[in-house]
Design an enzyme around this catalytic site. Structure first.
Site, PDB file in Angstrom:
ATOM      1  N   VAL A  24      14.324 -13.116  17.702  1.00 55.75           N
ATOM      2  CA  VAL A  24      14.832 -12.419  16.510  1.00 55.75           C
ATOM      3  C   VAL A  24      13.901 -11.271  16.140  1.00 55.75           C
ATOM      4  CG1 VAL A  24      15.498 -12.662  14.089  1.00 55.75           C
ATOM      5  CG2 VAL A  24      16.059 -14.473  15.720  1.00 55.75           C
ATOM      6  N   GLY A  49       7.138 -13.124  22.308  1.00 57.37           N
ATOM      7  CA  GLY A  49       7.962 -13.235  23.499  1.00 57.37           C
ATOM      8  C   GLY A  49       7.696 -12.063  24.431  1.00 57.37           C
ATOM      9  N   ASP A 108      19.475 -13.972   9.276  1.00 58.94           N
ATOM     10  CA  ASP A 108      20.498 -15.014   9.149  1.00 58.94           C
ATOM     11  C   ASP A 108      20.479 -15.759   7.821  1.00 58.94           C
ATOM     12  OD1 ASP A 108      21.547 -14.473  11.687  1.00 58.94           O
ATOM     13  OD2 ASP A 108      20.045 -15.746  12.639  1.00 58.94           O
TER      14      ASP A 108
END
Length: 192
Positions: A24, A49, A108
């Site tokens: 995200v 990541g 979200d």
């Protein structure tokens, strides 16, 4: 009814904090850098990541800090984007941002957001933002794809020509606006 107010920010003149360096966080950073390659962004995360690391290495105005988030990270930033899977941390950050008059986006979690990242259509200097008020990012993406296909490839030439015309117009503001409206209407009349 979508009551959001659309604005376009000069991201190179303000500072942005992203909390979270996973998928995200990568998505948020990629969206910012796609639209504003000179954006000044700090990403704080315990881990990063590979995609985010790959992306960040090509942008000197992006700083990565591999460590846990601290409240003091909010200092000297204008915008914060929360991109972790820790809801309690997001609530804490949102509360601190509110105290500091910072705007915040929590991935979200629309109730914690002051703003949403919309889909963006770009053709040269033309940029169109699309918002579904946080209800359907998928529809916004489809609308973006539709508009990218629908807008003519010569959009930038049209903008350049209209700027040249605008720079040469004489008269007061209202007169210039009328002349530009007449000219742009002719462009769209040709399309029919």
């Amino acid at each position: 009814m979508n009551t959001m107010f659309p604005i376009f920010l000069k991201m190179s003149e303000i500072t942005t904090l992203i909390v979270g360096g996973g998928n995200v966080g990568h998505e948020k950073l990629a969206a910012i850098l796609k639209n504003s390659p000179d954006a000044v962004v700090t990403v704080v995360s315990i881990e990063f990541g590979e995609e985010l690391l790959d992306l960040a290495k090509d942008f000197p105005s992006v700083t990565l800090e591999k460590r846990p988030f601290e409240i003091s990270d909010l200092d000297d930033h204008h915008i914060c984007l929360c991109a972790t899977d820790d809801y309690d941390l997001h609530v804490k950050i949102q509360e601190e941002c509110n105290k500091r008059k910072m705007i915040v986006n929590v991935a979200d979690t629309p109730p914690l957001c002051d703003f949403y990242l919309g889909s963006v259509v770009t053709k040269g200097d033309l940029k169109i933002g699309i918002s579904t008020n946080g209800k359907s990012p998928t529809l916004a993406k489809r609308m973006r794809e539709f508009l990218e296909d629908a807008l003519p490839s010569e959009t930038q030439s049209l903008l350049d020509n209209l700027k040249d015309i605008r720079d040469k117009l004489t008269g007061d503001f209202q007169d210039k606006v009328k002349q530009l409206n007449d000219i742009t209407q002719k462009v769209f009349d040709k399309k029919e």
